[in-house]
Write a protein that holds these residues in place. Structure first.
Motif, short mmCIF file in Angstrom:
data_model
loop_
_atom_site.label_atom_id
_atom_site.label_comp_id
_atom_site.label_asym_id
_atom_site.label_seq_id
_atom_site.Cartn_x
_atom_site.Cartn_y
_atom_site.Cartn_z
N UNK A 133 26.78 50.17 113.13
CA UNK A 133 26.94 48.85 113.27
C UNK A 133 27.21 48.37 114.70
N UNK A 134 27.47 49.26 115.55
CA UNK A 134 27.77 49.00 117.28
C UNK A 134 26.59 48.56 117.76
N UNK A 135 25.24 48.81 117.22
CA UNK A 135 24.03 48.45 117.85
C UNK A 135 23.85 46.82 117.43
N UNK A 136 24.29 46.52 116.18
CA UNK A 136 24.14 45.16 115.89
C UNK A 136 25.08 44.29 116.82
N UNK A 137 26.51 44.84 117.05
CA UNK A 137 27.21 44.04 117.93
C UNK A 137 26.77 43.93 119.49
N UNK A 138 25.83 45.20 119.63
CA UNK A 138 25.40 45.27 121.27
C UNK A 138 24.18 44.21 121.22
N UNK A 139 23.30 44.07 120.26
CA UNK A 139 22.44 43.03 120.35
C UNK A 139 22.71 41.56 120.32
N UNK A 140 23.66 41.29 119.46
CA UNK A 140 24.19 39.96 119.45
C UNK A 140 24.83 39.75 120.69
N UNK A 141 25.58 40.63 121.18
CA UNK A 141 26.35 40.13 122.60
C UNK A 141 25.22 39.98 123.59
N UNK A 142 24.00 40.62 123.67
CA UNK A 142 22.99 40.80 124.53
C UNK A 142 22.51 39.27 124.65
N UNK A 143 22.35 38.83 123.18
CA UNK A 143 21.76 37.38 123.24
C UNK A 143 22.77 36.36 123.47
N UNK A 144 24.01 36.59 123.34
CA UNK A 144 24.96 35.54 123.83
C UNK A 144 24.98 35.46 125.22
N UNK A 145 24.86 36.63 126.02
CA UNK A 145 24.50 36.62 127.43
C UNK A 145 23.48 35.96 127.71
N UNK A 146 22.28 35.93 126.90
CA UNK A 146 20.85 35.40 127.26
C UNK A 146 21.09 33.82 127.09
N UNK A 147 21.88 33.35 125.79
CA UNK A 147 22.21 31.81 125.83
C UNK A 147 22.92 31.38 126.80
N UNK A 148 23.91 32.22 127.59
CA UNK A 148 24.60 31.63 128.63
C UNK A 148 23.58 31.50 129.88
N UNK A 149 23.06 32.46 130.09
CA UNK A 149 21.89 32.41 131.34
C UNK A 149 21.07 31.41 131.23
N UNK A 150 20.61 30.93 130.03
CA UNK A 150 19.59 29.94 129.80
C UNK A 150 20.21 28.51 129.66
N UNK A 151 21.59 28.26 130.20
CA UNK A 151 21.99 27.11 130.26
C UNK A 151 23.10 26.66 129.18
#
Length: 303
Positions: free
Chosen positions: A279-297
């Motif tokens: 399940x760590x992979x799921x957390x990693x991917x969700x966290x990666x998408x969160x950083x993308x959301x922040x980077x995109x405004x």
């Protein structure tokens, strides 16, 4: 005392524990009043004539109804009969439509007139179990927001990952970060900020309505939602609605460079679990998408 047998029988009937005595084949030789009363209250077809009904066989045949409880109990009784153990005890749930109940079963040997018998008692431990459950629940709840804390989130995600792995189902995870929350705290103070976190938590509860879902305080101003058996498309629709509802709360954050009200960034990931990953992979991917959301405004969902 003239009627010693009757006196001893009255003592056994006054005991609230449900008591039965079996012989070394498992056949019931005696039950007390509490045993028959409990059977009657719970719709048992047998209410009076219990003699020679085989208790061990009944436990063996209960496997389809009670999961693995029946076989465990039958094995435990046999271990006392064959003297591989001096005694046996087992705690088990016995819920009714009206209430949750738990009992503790004990099996101890009894010798009488050169014959061997075995006393089986069932003691109601519901009060203790409810107290233990209350303590466990308190340990799982975030003290401020009254939703699951990070510790319980980790436990739940692990269990849901394993369930979805077994059933070949997808699982979705959203990590939600409140945008520029520090500015809100700096403007209005931490007490006001705490009330805002409570509002967000109450909103999140409305988006988790199944036993396979949970919302949790992930840490600070971050929250998480686990959605078992949920596709990416369905999760996107749900989390899109959440973003709108956060905006509708209209929590003032005048110094935010995004909006004059509190907004959120959400990272969403969906995986169908497999034996190679955790399940760590799921957390990693969700966290990666969160950083993308922040980077995109910020103030957006990325998946």
């Amino acid at each position: 005392m003239k009627d010693v047998k009757g006196f001893l029988s009255s003592i056994l009937d006054s005991i609230t524990d449900h008591i039965t005595v079996i012989d070394n084949t498992g056949a019931i030789q005696y039950v007390n009043k509490s045993w028959t009363a409990f059977a009657t209250r719970n719709g048992c077809l047998i209410t009076e004539n219990w003699k020679n009904i085989n208790y061990i066989e009944a436990c063996d045949n209960a496997s389809d109804i009670d999961g693995d409880f029946g076989p465990k109990v039958a094995q435990g009784i046999r271990s006392v009969i064959d003297k591989s153990h001096d005694s046996f005890y087992f705690e088990y749930p016995c819920h009714s439509p009206q209430q949750n109940r738990w009992f503790m079963m004990r099996v101890t040997p009894l010798s009488f007139e050169q014959d061997n018998y075995f006393v089986i008692s069932h003691h109601n431990i519901t009060e203790r179990k409810l107290a233990e459950e209350k303590v466990r629940n308190l340990a799982r709840i975030d003290g401020l927001t009254n939703i699951a804390n990070r510790r319980y989130f980790d436990e739940f995600l692990n269990a849901e990952w394993r369930r979805c792995l077994r059933l070949e189902l997808p699982i979705s995870l959203a990590i939600i970060d409140l945008d520029h929350f520090k500015l809100l705290n700096d403007t209005y103070g931490h007490q006001h900020g705490d009330q805002c976190l409570i509002q967000i938590a109450q909103l999140l509860k409305q988006f988790v309505n199944r036993s396979s879902d949970i919302c949790a305080r992930y840490g600070g101003e971050e929250f998480a939602i686990v959605l078992g058996n949920t596709s990416l498309t369905d999760a996107q629709t749900l989390l899109g609605s959440l973003l709108e509802e956060i905006a509708h709360l209209d929590i003032t954050n005048p110094n935010s460079p995004i909006q004059s009200y509190l907004t959120a960034s959400i990272g969403l990931a969906t995986i169908q679990p497999n034996f190679e990953e955790q399940e760590k992979l799921l957390i990693y991917q969700a966290d990666k998408m969160l950083y993308k959301a922040k980077a995109n405004g910020r103030d957006r969902l990325e998946s």
